[in-house]
Design a protein around this motif. Structure first.
Motif, mmCIF file in Angstrom:
data_model
loop_
_atom_site.group_PDB
_atom_site.id
_atom_site.type_symbol
_atom_site.label_atom_id
_atom_site.label_comp_id
_atom_site.label_asym_id
_atom_site.label_seq_id
_atom_site.Cartn_x
_atom_site.Cartn_y
_atom_site.Cartn_z
ATOM 1 N N LEU A 198 0.862 -1.043 -0.333
ATOM 2 C CA LEU A 198 0.029 0.125 0.064
ATOM 3 C C LEU A 198 0.963 1.239 0.165
ATOM 4 O O LEU A 198 0.459 2.294 -0.578
ATOM 5 C CB LEU A 198 -0.927 0.013 1.256
ATOM 6 C CG LEU A 198 -2.106 -1.114 1.155
ATOM 7 C CD1 LEU A 198 -2.861 -1.027 2.597
ATOM 8 C CD2 LEU A 198 -3.101 -0.930 -0.037
ATOM 9 N N LEU A 199 1.999 1.320 0.831
ATOM 10 C CA LEU A 199 2.716 2.469 0.875
ATOM 11 C C LEU A 199 3.321 2.701 -0.560
ATOM 12 O O LEU A 199 3.611 3.789 -1.261
ATOM 13 C CB LEU A 199 3.880 2.055 1.991
ATOM 14 C CG LEU A 199 5.030 3.409 1.965
ATOM 15 C CD1 LEU A 199 4.486 4.338 2.503
ATOM 16 C CD2 LEU A 199 5.922 2.988 2.940
ATOM 17 N N SER A 200 4.061 1.428 -1.150
ATOM 18 C CA SER A 200 4.653 1.809 -2.513
ATOM 19 C C SER A 200 3.418 2.316 -3.406
ATOM 20 O O SER A 200 4.002 3.193 -4.278
ATOM 21 C CB SER A 200 4.940 0.226 -3.071
ATOM 22 O OG SER A 200 6.228 -0.513 -2.076
ATOM 23 N N LEU A 201 2.318 1.800 -3.391
ATOM 24 C CA LEU A 201 1.393 2.111 -4.488
ATOM 25 C C LEU A 201 0.993 3.829 -4.094
ATOM 26 O O LEU A 201 0.951 4.515 -5.108
ATOM 27 C CB LEU A 201 0.152 1.299 -4.018
ATOM 28 C CG LEU A 201 -1.224 1.941 -5.141
ATOM 29 C CD1 LEU A 201 -0.738 1.480 -6.494
ATOM 30 C CD2 LEU A 201 -2.433 0.886 -4.728
ATOM 31 N N ALA A 202 0.871 4.045 -2.901
ATOM 32 C CA ALA A 202 0.851 5.392 -2.566
ATOM 33 C C ALA A 202 1.885 6.429 -3.191
ATOM 34 O O ALA A 202 1.684 7.545 -3.702
ATOM 35 C CB ALA A 202 0.586 5.717 -1.079
ATOM 36 N N ILE A 203 3.146 5.939 -2.999
ATOM 37 C CA ILE A 203 3.982 6.577 -3.330
ATOM 38 C C ILE A 203 4.324 6.978 -5.015
ATOM 39 O O ILE A 203 4.594 7.983 -5.503
ATOM 40 C CB ILE A 203 5.527 6.007 -2.884
ATOM 41 C CG1 ILE A 203 5.659 6.138 -1.469
ATOM 42 C CG2 ILE A 203 6.510 6.627 -3.662
ATOM 43 C CD1 ILE A 203 6.889 5.498 -0.979
#
Length: 225
Positions: A198-203
């Protein structure tokens, strides 16, 4: 309540039974200047004993059979040993010896490591040694039990079988605990990977939005839009 063994657990039970039976000493070849490590998984509270000795290079006679044979061994035929717990605690250490033994009760569950090394020598030599490492029910000296108790051979065999079954029962509970620990570790790892995804997608979405905003401002300044 009587314990039930599922049919699918029968191969595991047979494997544990074979592992619980006593085994003979193993012979290893160790090159001078090198190290050889042997591990054994031991559960908490289990007794472990080990014996080791150098084998004479001429006829394969063990060096500890007599003091004269030990004196006849060349100086290059010596070994050092360190036994460590799963968390690195030193349980036994011997340096430049022909033979020795150790015993301890496990206070930590996991892989215990016995590392042998031979001193560097020129020209290189190969040091052969025998190592007998037993843990759990196989550490019991049944010959002493038979002499002290003056029991019949059948009763002695039944006592051996009873201790073996107890060891297998405890080992199965230990494996079940290890399985639960591994499942909990897998759950924590999966949860962390989900948050990381999720963090990678948000970035990635944030970077894409910034790029679009930058391109829009660039084209507006160039009056292309």
């Amino acid at each position: 309540m009587a314990a039930r063994v599922h049919v699918s657990h029968l191969p595991l039970l047979l494997l544990l039974l074979a592992a619980a039976l006593p085994a003979g000493a193993l012979r290893f070849d160790l090159h001078s200047g090198h190290t050889k490590c042997i591990s054994d998984e031991i559960k908490v509270g289990a007794m472990a004993v080990g014996k080791y000795h150098i084998v004479a290079p001429d006829d394969g006679t063990p060096s500890l059979s007599s003091s004269s044979q030990q004196q006849q061994l060349p100086d290059s035929h010596r070994i050092s040993l360190r036994v460590t717990s799963p968390y690195g605690s030193s349980l036994h250490y011997a340096e430049n010896v022909h033979s020795g033994n150790f015993a301890f009760t496990a206070t930590e569950a996991g892989d215990y490591l016995a590392c042998f090394w031979a001193p560097d020598h020129r020209p290189p030599v190969i040091v052969a040694f025998e190592f007998d490492w037993r843990s759990g029910v196989s550490t019991r000296d049944w010959s002493t039990v038979a002499k002290k108790g003056q029991v019949e051979s059948m009763e002695l065999e039944l006592r051996k079988l009873e201790d073996t079954i107890k060891s297998i029962h405890e080992e199965m509970f230990y494996l079940r605990e290890r399985e639960e620990e591994m499942q909990e570790l897998n759950r924590r790892t999966n949860a962390r990977m989900a948050w990381l995804s999720l963090l990678s997608l948000a970035i990635c979405l944030s970077v894409a939005g910034l790029q679009l905003w930058h391109l829009k401002n660039f084209f507006e300044r160039k009056k292309l839009l």
